[in-house]
Design a protein around this motif. Structure first.
Motif, PDB file in Angstrom:
ATOM      1  N   ALA A  62      -7.626 -14.226  18.665  1.00  0.00           N
ATOM      2  CA  ALA A  62      -8.593 -13.020  18.506  1.00  0.00           C
ATOM      3  C   ALA A  62     -10.015 -13.195  18.642  1.00  0.00           C
ATOM      4  O   ALA A  62     -10.988 -12.476  19.116  1.00  0.00           O
ATOM      5  CB  ALA A  62      -8.369 -12.132  17.096  1.00  0.00           C
ATOM      6  N   GLU A  63     -10.646 -14.337  18.009  1.00  0.00           N
ATOM      7  CA  GLU A  63     -12.008 -14.665  17.866  1.00  0.00           C
ATOM      8  C   GLU A  63     -12.519 -15.114  19.220  1.00  0.00           C
ATOM      9  O   GLU A  63     -13.751 -14.721  19.722  1.00  0.00           O
ATOM     10  CB  GLU A  63     -12.127 -15.921  16.977  1.00  0.00           C
ATOM     11  CG  GLU A  63     -13.612 -16.285  16.688  1.00  0.00           C
ATOM     12  CD  GLU A  63     -14.149 -15.044  15.796  1.00  0.00           C
ATOM     13  OE1 GLU A  63     -15.286 -15.079  16.069  1.00  0.00           O
ATOM     14  OE2 GLU A  63     -13.523 -14.639  15.108  1.00  0.00           O
ATOM     15  N   ASN A  64     -11.451 -15.561  20.203  1.00  0.00           N
ATOM     16  CA  ASN A  64     -11.954 -15.820  21.554  1.00  0.00           C
ATOM     17  C   ASN A  64     -11.870 -14.789  22.520  1.00  0.00           C
ATOM     18  O   ASN A  64     -12.007 -14.943  23.764  1.00  0.00           O
ATOM     19  CB  ASN A  64     -11.494 -17.117  22.091  1.00  0.00           C
ATOM     20  CG  ASN A  64     -11.602 -18.309  21.059  1.00  0.00           C
ATOM     21  OD1 ASN A  64     -12.844 -18.782  21.176  1.00  0.00           O
ATOM     22  ND2 ASN A  64     -10.759 -18.962  21.085  1.00  0.00           N
ATOM     23  N   LEU A  65     -11.238 -13.483  22.150  1.00  0.00           N
ATOM     24  CA  LEU A  65     -10.939 -12.506  23.108  1.00  0.00           C
ATOM     25  C   LEU A  65     -12.080 -11.425  23.124  1.00  0.00           C
ATOM     26  O   LEU A  65     -11.936 -10.545  24.045  1.00  0.00           O
ATOM     27  CB  LEU A  65      -9.718 -11.901  22.622  1.00  0.00           C
ATOM     28  CG  LEU A  65      -8.498 -12.658  22.663  1.00  0.00           C
ATOM     29  CD1 LEU A  65      -7.384 -11.842  22.323  1.00  0.00           C
ATOM     30  CD2 LEU A  65      -8.396 -13.042  24.276  1.00  0.00           C
ATOM     31  N   LYS A  66     -13.154 -11.483  22.334  1.00  0.00           N
ATOM     32  CA  LYS A  66     -14.085 -10.448  22.334  1.00  0.00           C
ATOM     33  C   LYS A  66     -14.814 -10.375  23.823  1.00  0.00           C
ATOM     34  O   LYS A  66     -15.172  -9.284  24.175  1.00  0.00           O
ATOM     35  CB  LYS A  66     -15.153 -10.711  21.207  1.00  0.00           C
ATOM     36  CG  LYS A  66     -14.705 -10.932  19.809  1.00  0.00           C
ATOM     37  CD  LYS A  66     -15.685 -11.033  18.758  1.00  0.00           C
ATOM     38  CE  LYS A  66     -15.168 -11.184  17.387  1.00  0.00           C
ATOM     39  NZ  LYS A  66     -16.150 -11.641  16.426  1.00  0.00           N
ATOM     40  N   SER A  67     -15.162 -11.327  24.331  1.00  0.00           N
ATOM     41  CA  SER A  67     -15.855 -11.167  25.785  1.00  0.00           C
ATOM     42  C   SER A  67     -14.844 -10.519  26.738  1.00  0.00           C
ATOM     43  O   SER A  67     -15.422 -10.098  27.636  1.00  0.00           O
ATOM     44  CB  SER A  67     -15.998 -12.493  26.395  1.00  0.00           C
ATOM     45  OG  SER A  67     -14.946 -13.449  26.307  1.00  0.00           O
ATOM     46  N   ARG A  68     -13.509 -10.340  26.425  1.00  0.00           N
ATOM     47  CA  ARG A  68     -12.518  -9.843  27.479  1.00  0.00           C
ATOM     48  C   ARG A  68     -12.322  -8.399  26.892  1.00  0.00           C
ATOM     49  O   ARG A  68     -11.710  -7.755  27.762  1.00  0.00           O
ATOM     50  CB  ARG A  68     -11.204 -10.691  27.457  1.00  0.00           C
ATOM     51  CG  ARG A  68     -11.628 -11.829  27.982  1.00  0.00           C
ATOM     52  CD  ARG A  68     -10.171 -12.567  28.491  1.00  0.00           C
ATOM     53  NE  ARG A  68     -10.482 -13.921  29.058  1.00  0.00           N
ATOM     54  CZ  ARG A  68      -9.484 -14.679  29.417  1.00  0.00           C
ATOM     55  NH1 ARG A  68      -8.246 -14.260  29.529  1.00  0.00           N
ATOM     56  NH2 ARG A  68      -9.712 -15.731  29.958  1.00  0.00           N
ATOM     57  N   GLN A  69     -12.731  -7.856  25.867  1.00  0.00           N
ATOM     58  CA  GLN A  69     -12.309  -6.367  25.465  1.00  0.00           C
ATOM     59  C   GLN A  69     -12.691  -5.406  26.248  1.00  0.00           C
ATOM     60  O   GLN A  69     -12.234  -4.506  26.614  1.00  0.00           O
ATOM     61  CB  GLN A  69     -12.762  -6.453  23.835  1.00  0.00           C
ATOM     62  CG  GLN A  69     -11.984  -7.075  22.934  1.00  0.00           C
ATOM     63  CD  GLN A  69     -10.374  -7.107  22.820  1.00  0.00           C
ATOM     64  OE1 GLN A  69     -10.183  -5.830  23.333  1.00  0.00           O
ATOM     65  NE2 GLN A  69      -9.922  -7.819  22.491  1.00  0.00           N
ATOM     66  N   GLY A  70     -13.954  -5.709  26.867  1.00  0.00           N
ATOM     67  CA  GLY A  70     -14.817  -4.543  27.600  1.00  0.00           C
ATOM     68  C   GLY A  70     -13.861  -4.336  28.966  1.00  0.00           C
ATOM     69  O   GLY A  70     -13.968  -3.493  29.633  1.00  0.00           O
ATOM     70  N   ALA A  71     -13.437  -5.530  29.518  1.00  0.00           N
ATOM     71  CA  ALA A  71     -12.804  -5.594  30.654  1.00  0.00           C
ATOM     72  C   ALA A  71     -11.262  -5.110  30.578  1.00  0.00           C
ATOM     73  O   ALA A  71     -10.693  -4.474  31.575  1.00  0.00           O
ATOM     74  CB  ALA A  71     -12.724  -6.833  31.436  1.00  0.00           C
ATOM     75  N   ALA A  72     -10.769  -4.709  29.576  1.00  0.00           N
ATOM     76  CA  ALA A  72      -9.491  -4.291  29.157  1.00  0.00           C
ATOM     77  C   ALA A  72      -9.239  -2.844  29.633  1.00  0.00           C
ATOM     78  O   ALA A  72      -8.222  -2.590  30.293  1.00  0.00           O
ATOM     79  CB  ALA A  72      -8.980  -4.616  27.707  1.00  0.00           C
TER      80      ALA A  72
END
Length: 424
Positions: free
Chosen positions: A306-316
């Protein structure tokens, strides 16, 4: 015709249940053939990974209950236990689910790339088993195409975020300096390859790869300057290992509490960090009871992930929109395909009627009937035969009050209500 996607995953079932529902590679072909033989499934594929076991099916009429009963029986689970953690998606929802899975949108690690390769393997095995036909085959191809578009057109696959990366990130939190640490990697598959790559990039002091076959371990070890050993050599290597990460396809644990306990004594109880990524588990759960062992499973990696996913949330969100477009396009093509089948049957019927009338016309000509009369009779006969079945059905629909069907017929035949009046 109905598409069904059903199964369990990391969000609905614990690792204990997932490892009991997992299929080994050796089981898949026989399981697929049995699935199509025992249930109403005409086409079938099975995806089984550490995070999910899913069945993708095409049936005449949806019957998920029979499939769930088969799945429970195959793995010796109670149906109630399986129902409690299983999900079922049908038709366009099933299509959406498959596309989300292949795109990494349903993974523990958002956007992880390995799942697409695993789905392609599931498709290849189903083809080998002879359980994939034209409909499920088209769905898989559409799924792969959509997943490729998601990878190409969004940033969801950027940055090295995966279960393997999460495991190495956790090791960095426990060991301040990985340059002084030694790692033992058990297995030589795709996940362990990723782990080895991340550890190598972090400058780990020494990496050992243990595998059933020395040849596969040596290939991986050579790529990252590691040392290859057989599984039988693990006890000696365990003594010098600060980090142990395991991911094999073994159906039974290959590292027990006793072996770890003996290694700890020789290490004078210097701590060992362990991550068991495999499902079923490679490391006995009892190992986690030892004082100087930090044992994590795939389910324990949620926070790191979860901590490493923040950069991908916008692309989801952009990825979800592409999946939605993929679902709509596939379902439209499927509907068009159904129309093609109807048109083919209608054309064959019309051509049969035409041939019958042409044969009659030829006989009349041979008997001396004038060409003008033969042509007129041919036109009348063909018109009457082509209109007979639609006329009977339209009268029946009208008698039954099916005025919606009459409206569709008027649209189908491109009839204008005012055409008769204008022709008078």
């Amino acid at each position: 015709m109905a598409f069904i996607a059903l199964g369990i995953n990391h969000k609905t079932a614990s690792v204990d249940v997932r490892e009991r529902v997992a299929f080994t590679p050796e089981q898949l072909v026989e399981a697929l053939q049995q699935l199509c033989r025992i249930t109403p499934s005409r086409e079938a594929a099975i995806l089984s990974t550490c995070n999910r076991s899913e069945l993708y099916l095409e049936q005449d009429h949806p019957s998920a209950d029979e499939v769930l009963a088969w799945l429970a029986g195959y793995h010796n689970l109670s149906l109630e236990e399986l129902r409690a953690c299983a999900y079922v998606h049908q038709d366009d929802a099933a299509v959406r689910h498959m596309m989300r899975v292949a795109s990494g949108l349903d993974s523990m690690v958002l956007g992880e790339p390995q799942i697409l390769g695993q789905m392609k393997s599931a498709y290849a095995v189903a083809r080998e088993a002879g359980t994939v036909g034209p409909l499920l085959g088209r769905l898989f191809q559409a799924t792969f195409s959509t997943a490729k578009t998601v990878r190409t057109d969004t940033a969801i696959g950027e940055n090295p975020v995966s279960v393997a990366f999460a495991a190495v990130s956790l090791a960095k939190q426990i060991f301040a300096d990985l340059h002084r640490s030694q790692a033992l990697l058990i297995g030589a598959g795709e996940t362990i390859t990723l782990v080895a790559r991340h550890l190598h990039e972090q400058g780990v002091k020494r990496i050992v790869v243990a595998n059933r076959t020395l040849e596969r371990a040596s290939i991986l070890a050579e790529e990252f300057g590691a040392h290859a050993v057989l599984l039988a050599d693990m006890p000696q290597e365990l003594v010098n290992s600060d980090i142990v990460i395991s991911s094999t396809a073994s159906q039974l644990p290959i590292l027990g509490k006793g072996a770890v306990e003996r290694a700890l004594k020789q290490r004078r109880h210097k701590p060992i960090f362990m991550v068991d990524i495999a499902v079923p588990r490679d490391i006995e759960p009892e190992v986690g009871e030892l004082d100087d062992v930090y044992l994590y499973t795939v389910d324990d990696l949620h926070e790191v992930v979860a901590e490493n996913l923040k950069s991908r949330q916008g692309a989801a969100q952009a990825a979800e929109e592409l999946v939605g477009a993929g679902v709509e396009d596939f379902m439209q093509r499927l509907r068009e395909l159904a129309a093609v089948d109807v048109l083919r049957a209608y054309r064959q019927q019309a051509e049969r009627l035409r041939d019958e009338e042409v044969l009659k016309a030829q006989r009349l000509l041979q008997n001396g009937t004038s060409a003008e009369e033969v042509l007129a009779q041919l036109a009348r006969g063909l018109t009457n035969k082509l209109l007979h079945a639609p006329s009977v059905q339209l009268k029946k629909l009208s008698a039954d009050g099916r005025f919606d069907a009459l409206a569709v017929a008027q649209e189908l035949f491109a009839l204008d209500e005012g055409s008769d009046k204008r022709s008078q």
